[in-house]
Enzyme design. Sequence first.
Site, PDB file in Angstrom:
ATOM      1  N   ASP A  26       0.859  -1.177   0.000  1.00 39.73           N
ATOM      2  CA  ASP A  26       0.000   0.000   0.000  1.00 39.73           C
ATOM      3  C   ASP A  26       0.902   1.237   0.000  1.00 39.73           C
ATOM      4  O   ASP A  26       2.043   1.186   0.462  1.00 39.73           O
ATOM      5  CB  ASP A  26      -0.900  -0.027   1.234  1.00 39.73           C
ATOM      6  CG  ASP A  26      -1.891   1.121   1.251  1.00 39.73           C
ATOM      7  OD1 ASP A  26      -2.384   1.481   0.166  1.00 39.73           O
ATOM      8  OD2 ASP A  26      -2.165   1.646   2.338  1.00 39.73           O
ATOM      9  N   ASP A  28       0.069   4.932   1.022  1.00 39.23           N
ATOM     10  CA  ASP A  28       0.002   5.810   2.182  1.00 39.23           C
ATOM     11  C   ASP A  28       0.019   5.008   3.479  1.00 39.23           C
ATOM     12  O   ASP A  28      -0.741   4.054   3.648  1.00 39.23           O
ATOM     13  CB  ASP A  28      -1.264   6.663   2.127  1.00 39.23           C
ATOM     14  CG  ASP A  28      -1.334   7.617   3.290  1.00 39.23           C
ATOM     15  OD1 ASP A  28      -0.303   8.221   3.603  1.00 39.23           O
ATOM     16  OD2 ASP A  28      -2.413   7.734   3.907  1.00 39.23           O
ATOM     17  N   GLY A  76      -8.874   6.340   2.679  1.00 39.73           N
ATOM     18  CA  GLY A  76      -8.875   5.125   1.871  1.00 39.73           C
ATOM     19  C   GLY A  76      -9.959   5.050   0.819  1.00 39.73           C
ATOM     20  O   GLY A  76     -10.009   4.093   0.047  1.00 39.73           O
ATOM     21  N   ARG A  79     -11.896   9.629  -4.141  1.00 42.95           N
ATOM     22  CA  ARG A  79     -12.107  11.022  -3.790  1.00 42.95           C
ATOM     23  C   ARG A  79     -13.590  11.422  -3.746  1.00 42.95           C
ATOM     24  O   ARG A  79     -14.064  12.038  -2.781  1.00 42.95           O
ATOM     25  CB  ARG A  79     -11.370  11.910  -4.783  1.00 42.95           C
ATOM     26  CG  ARG A  79     -11.348  13.381  -4.427  1.00 42.95           C
ATOM     27  CD  ARG A  79     -10.780  14.204  -5.573  1.00 42.95           C
ATOM     28  NE  ARG A  79      -9.637  13.531  -6.169  1.00 42.95           N
ATOM     29  CZ  ARG A  79      -9.377  13.535  -7.472  1.00 42.95           C
ATOM     30  NH1 ARG A  79     -10.186  14.135  -8.310  1.00 42.95           N
ATOM     31  NH2 ARG A  79      -8.313  12.915  -7.943  1.00 42.95           N
ATOM     32  N   SER A 153      -5.939   6.373  -4.334  1.00 43.48           N
ATOM     33  CA  SER A 153      -5.833   7.743  -4.829  1.00 43.48           C
ATOM     34  C   SER A 153      -5.522   7.762  -6.322  1.00 43.48           C
ATOM     35  O   SER A 153      -4.722   6.972  -6.817  1.00 43.48           O
ATOM     36  CB  SER A 153      -4.736   8.487  -4.074  1.00 43.48           C
ATOM     37  OG  SER A 153      -4.482   9.751  -4.660  1.00 43.48           O
ATOM     38  N   ASN A 155      -3.903  10.107  -7.448  1.00 45.57           N
ATOM     39  CA  ASN A 155      -2.631  10.843  -7.474  1.00 45.57           C
ATOM     40  C   ASN A 155      -1.441   9.961  -7.129  1.00 45.57           C
ATOM     41  O   ASN A 155      -0.374  10.459  -6.801  1.00 45.57           O
ATOM     42  CB  ASN A 155      -2.695  12.009  -6.487  1.00 45.57           C
ATOM     43  CG  ASN A 155      -3.630  13.108  -6.965  1.00 45.57           C
ATOM     44  OD1 ASN A 155      -3.417  13.679  -8.025  1.00 45.57           O
ATOM     45  ND2 ASN A 155      -4.663  13.386  -6.192  1.00 45.57           N
ATOM     46  N   ASP A 209      -1.458  -1.086   5.871  1.00 44.20           N
ATOM     47  CA  ASP A 209      -1.589  -0.464   7.196  1.00 44.20           C
ATOM     48  C   ASP A 209      -3.049  -0.267   7.597  1.00 44.20           C
ATOM     49  O   ASP A 209      -3.320   0.104   8.738  1.00 44.20           O
ATOM     50  CB  ASP A 209      -0.873   0.887   7.222  1.00 44.20           C
ATOM     51  CG  ASP A 209      -1.620   1.952   6.434  1.00 44.20           C
ATOM     52  OD1 ASP A 209      -2.030   1.655   5.289  1.00 44.20           O
ATOM     53  OD2 ASP A 209      -1.802   3.064   6.947  1.00 44.20           O
TER      54      ASP A 209
END
Length: 532
Positions: A26, A28, A76, A79, A153, A155, A209
């Site tokens: 993952d 982030d 998570g 958006r 995301s 991004n 996480d």
Amino acid sequence: MNAGVPFLHAVTAGAMPGKFSAAILDLDGVITRTARVHAKAWKRLFDGFLAGRGPRPGEDHRPFDAEADYRAQVDGKPRYDGVRSFLASRGISLPEGSPGDPPDAETVFGLGNRKNEYFQSLLRTGVEVFSDAVERIDAWRRQGLRLAVISSSRNCEAVLRAAGLLDRFDVRIDGNDLDRLRGKPAPDMFLEAVRRLAIDPSRALVIEDAVAGVQAARAGGFGLVVGVARDGGEDALREAGADRVVRDLGELRDLDERSSSADSPPSALGQVGAMLEGAREGAFALFLDYDGTLTPIVRRPEDAVLSEDMRRLLLRLSTLCLVAIVSGRDRRSAEAMVGLEGLVYAGSHGFDIRGPGGLQLEHADAARALPALDAAEQALHERLGDVPGARVERKRYAIAVHYREVTHPADERRVEDMVRAIAVKSRGLRMKGGKKIFELLPDVPWDKGRAVLWLLRTLDLRLAPEHVLYLGDDVTDEDAFRALRDAQAGIGIRVADVPGPTAAHFTLRDQGEVKRFLEALLAGLERGREGA
């Protein structure tokens, strides 16, 4: 390619002796701490939106809580789903709008697009990277594990580029894929990653996480699910199905396939006969790195002079097989240092290739990065001019910053931070490390491995894999080792005096052993010609 040769079968069977062939991480919370950046962007969005919205019955206009609201409503989630979730929690209803809505539109999509603008703006200030994750990623790459990154995301690519990590991963699954895949806790994103990697889920480990991510990996039947509890929450991750829970990815070093000299690849010196078996005259290819392989590593690149014995050896080999020099050096520099015609020269990590018969490649996308390289070169000279021992070397398609002569650790960190900062700010460039060197390269999917495979295809070298050898010593050569192994197109040989993880099949200790190996190879090829 003749994949049925017993020798090759033994080599590839031993290339990955551990349980896993891939790692899926993952983004982030595991690799980067972008949650803080996302939380700031969400808070700026919703606080501004709520402040400008007059009181209405049933609506809660309290400011966005960057801790509680972030975790409960947006963390998570894609958006636009985050926008919907938060608005619903405050009793607010807005028109959906469409994905093309401008950021100032009072619609779900408009707010989502405004949040993205805020996030992109904050991203330019930098991304915090977990050093333990980078250490594990680089170690696993050296061992030959395929790597995938997962993020909800859209991004993800921008974050990886800002962090200087875009080139570390073979596969990226992110929010742009969620138009056709279900998000966590469904296992779709993880299963898509192993599908692209052509690996069974049981041969991949997942590092997550978030509880939803652990649940997704457990549902997908992956070989090992690791929960990362950097800030607590171990029990929740275990309850979600994590096989192991760690606070730091350094705790996963016990998964390394080759952590001791006993587990390191065997020497290539005793394998020459098997490599030459069945080789016809001319039906052999030899790819060689220059610095650290044909010559010792020296403090100044211009002092890495090829010995006359090695030059004569390469000349004789070139009459019997393809010999290609694949170097991080500028192509013209590599040609001048070797000083032999009739060889193939691939400079700047394969971005610039020349060879006999009009062979030529200058990567078109890399050429478009030349203005960015020019600007970065000027910035590096200006900002590193007062760092004792730091040297900036411009190549056509790369900029190398050497710090072998930098004596103070603080100055070494300053060099790395400066190169990384310029990489982040430069459009179209990426940062790559090596032995006491940092480099800026065009941010395109190209490396030594892709260059070698391109040469094999372009030259129509339909060779048995054991008749294609690549010798190299540095991190950038691992790209070639992995490419040849994954394509079952050749054999990698790592030159290193200290055992360590690598994707290569065999090792040689130093330039003396390289010379002995090449001499044995030459003798075998000459015997083959005489017996033909």
